[in-house]
Motif scaffolding. Structure first.
Motif, PDB file in Angstrom:
ATOM      1  N   THR A 174     -24.168   4.834 -11.126  1.00  0.00           N
ATOM      2  CA  THR A 174     -22.974   5.109 -10.346  1.00  0.00           C
ATOM      3  C   THR A 174     -21.761   4.724 -11.178  1.00  0.00           C
ATOM      4  O   THR A 174     -21.689   3.610 -11.697  1.00  0.00           O
ATOM      5  CB  THR A 174     -22.987   4.318  -9.024  1.00  0.00           C
ATOM      6  N   VAL A 175     -20.814   5.663 -11.294  1.00  0.00           N
ATOM      7  CA  VAL A 175     -19.619   5.463 -12.112  1.00  0.00           C
ATOM      8  C   VAL A 175     -18.381   5.763 -11.265  1.00  0.00           C
ATOM      9  O   VAL A 175     -18.341   6.758 -10.544  1.00  0.00           O
ATOM     10  CB  VAL A 175     -19.659   6.382 -13.358  1.00  0.00           C
ATOM     11  N   ALA A 176     -17.372   4.890 -11.380  1.00  0.00           N
ATOM     12  CA  ALA A 176     -16.099   5.109 -10.684  1.00  0.00           C
ATOM     13  C   ALA A 176     -15.376   6.286 -11.329  1.00  0.00           C
ATOM     14  O   ALA A 176     -15.343   6.423 -12.555  1.00  0.00           O
ATOM     15  CB  ALA A 176     -15.241   3.860 -10.750  1.00  0.00           C
ATOM     16  N   ILE A 177     -14.804   7.131 -10.476  1.00  0.00           N
ATOM     17  CA  ILE A 177     -14.105   8.339 -10.930  1.00  0.00           C
ATOM     18  C   ILE A 177     -12.729   8.373 -10.285  1.00  0.00           C
ATOM     19  O   ILE A 177     -12.580   8.100  -9.092  1.00  0.00           O
ATOM     20  CB  ILE A 177     -14.871   9.620 -10.498  1.00  0.00           C
ATOM     21  N   LYS A 178     -11.723   8.730 -11.074  1.00  0.00           N
ATOM     22  CA  LYS A 178     -10.381   8.989 -10.552  1.00  0.00           C
ATOM     23  C   LYS A 178      -9.962  10.327 -11.143  1.00  0.00           C
ATOM     24  O   LYS A 178      -9.996  10.516 -12.363  1.00  0.00           O
ATOM     25  CB  LYS A 178      -9.404   7.892 -10.955  1.00  0.00           C
ATOM     26  N   THR A 179      -9.603  11.271 -10.277  1.00  0.00           N
ATOM     27  CA  THR A 179      -9.245  12.602 -10.740  1.00  0.00           C
ATOM     28  C   THR A 179      -8.172  13.200  -9.845  1.00  0.00           C
ATOM     29  O   THR A 179      -7.882  12.681  -8.766  1.00  0.00           O
ATOM     30  CB  THR A 179     -10.489  13.521 -10.791  1.00  0.00           C
ATOM     31  N   ASN A 180      -7.595  14.287 -10.306  1.00  0.00           N
ATOM     32  CA  ASN A 180      -6.597  15.018  -9.527  1.00  0.00           C
ATOM     33  C   ASN A 180      -7.250  16.224  -8.877  1.00  0.00           C
ATOM     34  O   ASN A 180      -8.227  16.765  -9.404  1.00  0.00           O
ATOM     35  CB  ASN A 180      -5.451  15.481 -10.429  1.00  0.00           C
ATOM     36  N   ALA A 181      -6.685  16.646  -7.752  1.00  0.00           N
ATOM     37  CA  ALA A 181      -7.172  17.841  -7.061  1.00  0.00           C
ATOM     38  C   ALA A 181      -5.981  18.610  -6.525  1.00  0.00           C
ATOM     39  O   ALA A 181      -4.950  18.027  -6.191  1.00  0.00           O
ATOM     40  CB  ALA A 181      -8.106  17.454  -5.922  1.00  0.00           C
TER      41      ALA A 181
END
Length: 180
Positions: A126-133
């Motif tokens: 499990t990896v933390a993700i931060k992205t735009n949408a």
């Protein structure tokens, strides 16, 4: 008997209200690419991804079955499922997150940018993700588009030395969902 009917009516009413808070797509599209310039394209698409949005809280969840990814070359698909992702052992990828500052009433037919924070579970890690949408609203529902990059090594997916120059560790992922 009257109490039972009232209880059933209450349960039915609550479930109808709750269902209006969630929008779903069972045909979201996830594409990933791990190509390296000058070599054969390493790209696959899964068009049967489940994606859920809670319009009250901005929470999202997505589930992709790994064997649902289709490659142009059948041998790549076989190697992906057997050697890299180990689909029999790790059959799905799951993303759970929250859209920052989400307000369903602020959506219009013009795309609006949002930030999504969450966790991607893949290959047993499990990896933390931060992205735009980008999100917009239409008469048919809510549209969501996002692009992100992850590293195969972050999920303990090893690329054999024999193909290390042909497959990128950096994997570019695009997501497209129309929620109803």
């Amino acid at each position: 008997m009257k109490k039972i009917i009232i209880a059933l009516f209450y349960v039915l009413n609550v479930s109808i209200c709750m269902s209006q808070e969630k929008m779903i797509s069972k045909s979201a599209v996830v594409t990933f690419e791990a190509s390296v310039p000058s070599f054969e394209e390493v790209k696959a698409t899964n068009s049967n991804v489940t994606f859920v949005l809670n319009t009250k809280t901005g929470e999202i969840a997505s589930l992709a079955l790994m064997k649902g990814f289709r490659f142009k070359v059948a041998l790549m698909e076989e190697h992906f499922n057997e050697n890299y992702i180990e689909s029999d052992k790790y059959p799905k990828a799951i993303f759970r997150g929250k859209i920052e500052g989400f307000d369903v009433n602020a959506l219009t037919d013009t795309s609006k940018d949002f930030v999504i924070n969450g966790k991607l579970e893949l290959h047993g890690k499990t990896v933390a993700i931060k992205t735009n949408a980008k999100m917009s609203k239409s008469s048919s529902g809510i549209s969501l588009q996002s692009n992100l990059s992850v590293n195969a090594s972050d999920f303990d997916i090893s690329i054999p030395s024999v193909v290390k120059n042909k497959v990128s560790n950096k994997i570019n992922i695009s997501i497209s969902a129309n929620l109803k």
